[in-house]
Design an enzyme around this catalytic site. Structure first.
Site, mmCIF file in Angstrom:
data_model
loop_
_atom_site.group_PDB
_atom_site.id
_atom_site.type_symbol
_atom_site.label_atom_id
_atom_site.label_comp_id
_atom_site.label_asym_id
_atom_site.label_seq_id
_atom_site.Cartn_x
_atom_site.Cartn_y
_atom_site.Cartn_z
ATOM 1 N N SER A 100 0.859 -1.176 0.000
ATOM 2 C CA SER A 100 0.000 0.000 0.000
ATOM 3 C C SER A 100 0.896 1.227 0.000
ATOM 4 O O SER A 100 1.855 1.312 -0.772
ATOM 5 C CB SER A 100 -0.942 -0.038 1.204
ATOM 6 O OG SER A 100 -1.797 1.083 1.222
ATOM 7 N N TYR A 119 -5.358 8.473 -6.065
ATOM 8 C CA TYR A 119 -4.376 7.485 -5.600
ATOM 9 C C TYR A 119 -4.737 6.891 -4.235
ATOM 10 O O TYR A 119 -4.752 5.665 -4.061
ATOM 11 C CB TYR A 119 -3.008 8.158 -5.550
ATOM 12 C CG TYR A 119 -1.888 7.288 -5.051
ATOM 13 C CD1 TYR A 119 -1.419 6.211 -5.797
ATOM 14 C CD2 TYR A 119 -1.250 7.559 -3.837
ATOM 15 C CE1 TYR A 119 -0.366 5.421 -5.343
ATOM 16 C CE2 TYR A 119 -0.201 6.780 -3.382
ATOM 17 C CZ TYR A 119 0.241 5.713 -4.132
ATOM 18 O OH TYR A 119 1.271 4.937 -3.682
ATOM 19 N N LYS A 163 -5.255 2.773 -2.606
ATOM 20 C CA LYS A 163 -4.350 2.195 -1.613
ATOM 21 C C LYS A 163 -5.082 1.881 -0.303
ATOM 22 O O LYS A 163 -4.732 0.931 0.394
ATOM 23 C CB LYS A 163 -3.172 3.146 -1.363
ATOM 24 C CG LYS A 163 -2.210 3.261 -2.543
ATOM 25 C CD LYS A 163 -1.555 1.903 -2.860
ATOM 26 C CE LYS A 163 -0.452 2.022 -3.881
ATOM 27 N NZ LYS A 163 0.239 0.738 -4.134
#
Length: 283
Positions: free
Chosen positions: A123, A137, A141
């Site tokens: 991650s 983004y 993650k």
């Protein structure tokens, strides 16, 4: 390279055949015996599950069952929410999330049959805290954390352990590419934690995965973030759980100062832009 130094047999799965060959040569320099093998297979892990399943099967037929799967396919794009192309949100989820789901799905049955295995998801610290410029983004993650928690609860009875790594900014070609278009606010916030070297990150990640630790963090900031965001995540030991309980109040206090400084950075940048616009109009 770090795994190869420990005597592992390696299968590299990525899209670009040329880069795979180059990576294979680099990894092979760290062999500790002449029996080790580096196998390369070209496939896009984020597009077609049947293809991913096929290449994983191919790798297992050649080198045996997978002991540890490292999911590190990923891409990053930063920008203000309204300026990010809509298609990029989809791409982030495909590469950063499904690019880990598909390989994991392809190895899990064999791992359960063998009653052993390690699965790692890479991650990011941006998968623990949402930051300016990472609206595309960060969610991709964050998603890995949810997958890892649910999967660990399913797999623990089979002696399969899941690790989620939360590395900070790391000095890689991908990071250099991201910096080309990173908003000023994002750059200034990122600079508060510095940049790590890939070798440092690799050592910690591999150690935590081998030991079966659920969380893999880096440095004091990473440790604090992991303790603050532990929520209902599994713990590796009672000691780890007690440390989280004891430090939570202190870390939350420190975190509020960090968040205040981040908000201050965003406000200053906004004021500077407005002043520049006003000056341009007067000219």
């Amino acid at each position: 390279m770090e795994c190869y130094k420990h005597g592992a047999f390696i299968t590299l799965v990525a899209r670009d055949e040329h880069k795979l060959v180059q990576a294979k040569k680099e990894v092979e320099k760290f062999a500790i015996n002449d029996k080790q093998v580096v196998l390369c297979i070209s496939v896009d892990v984020a597009k077609d599950y049947s293809q991913v399943e096929s290449v994983i099967k191919q790798a297992q037929e050649k080198l045996g069952p997978v002991d540890m799967l490292v999911n590190c396919a990923g891409t990053s794009l930063s920008g203000k929410f309204e300026e990010v192309e809509v298609d990029h949100f989809k791409k982030m989820m495909e590469v950063n999330y499904l690019g880990s789901v598909y390989p994991t799905r392809a190895v899990i049955t064999t791992m359960k049959e063998r009653r052993m295995g390690r699965i790692m998801f890479v991650s990011s610290q941006a998968g623990q805290i949402g930051l300016f410029g990472y609206t595309a983004y960060s969610p991709s993650k964050f998603a890995l954390r949810g997958l890892a928690e649910a999967l660990q609860m399913e797999m623990k009875p089979y002696n399969i352990y899941v690790t989620v790594a939360y590395p900070p900014d790391t000095d890689t070609p991908g990071f250099a590419e991201e910096n080309k278009t990173k908003p000023l606010e994002t750059k200034l916030i990122s600079e508060t934690s510095g940049v790590s070297q890939p070798e440092q990150v690799a050592k910690i990640v591999v150690k935590d995965a081998v030991q079966g630790n659920f969380t893999s963090s880096f440095g004091p900031d990473g440790y604090m973030l992991s303790a603050l965001t532990c929520g209902m995540s599994p713990v590796t030991s009672i000691t780890e759980g007690l440390q989280q309980i004891v430090t939570m109040g202190l870390f939350r206090t420190i975190a509020l100062f960090y968040l205040g400084s981040f908000d201050s950075i965003v406000r200053r940048c906004m004021i500077q832009r407005e002043q520049c616009k006003a000056a341009d109009k007067r000219e």
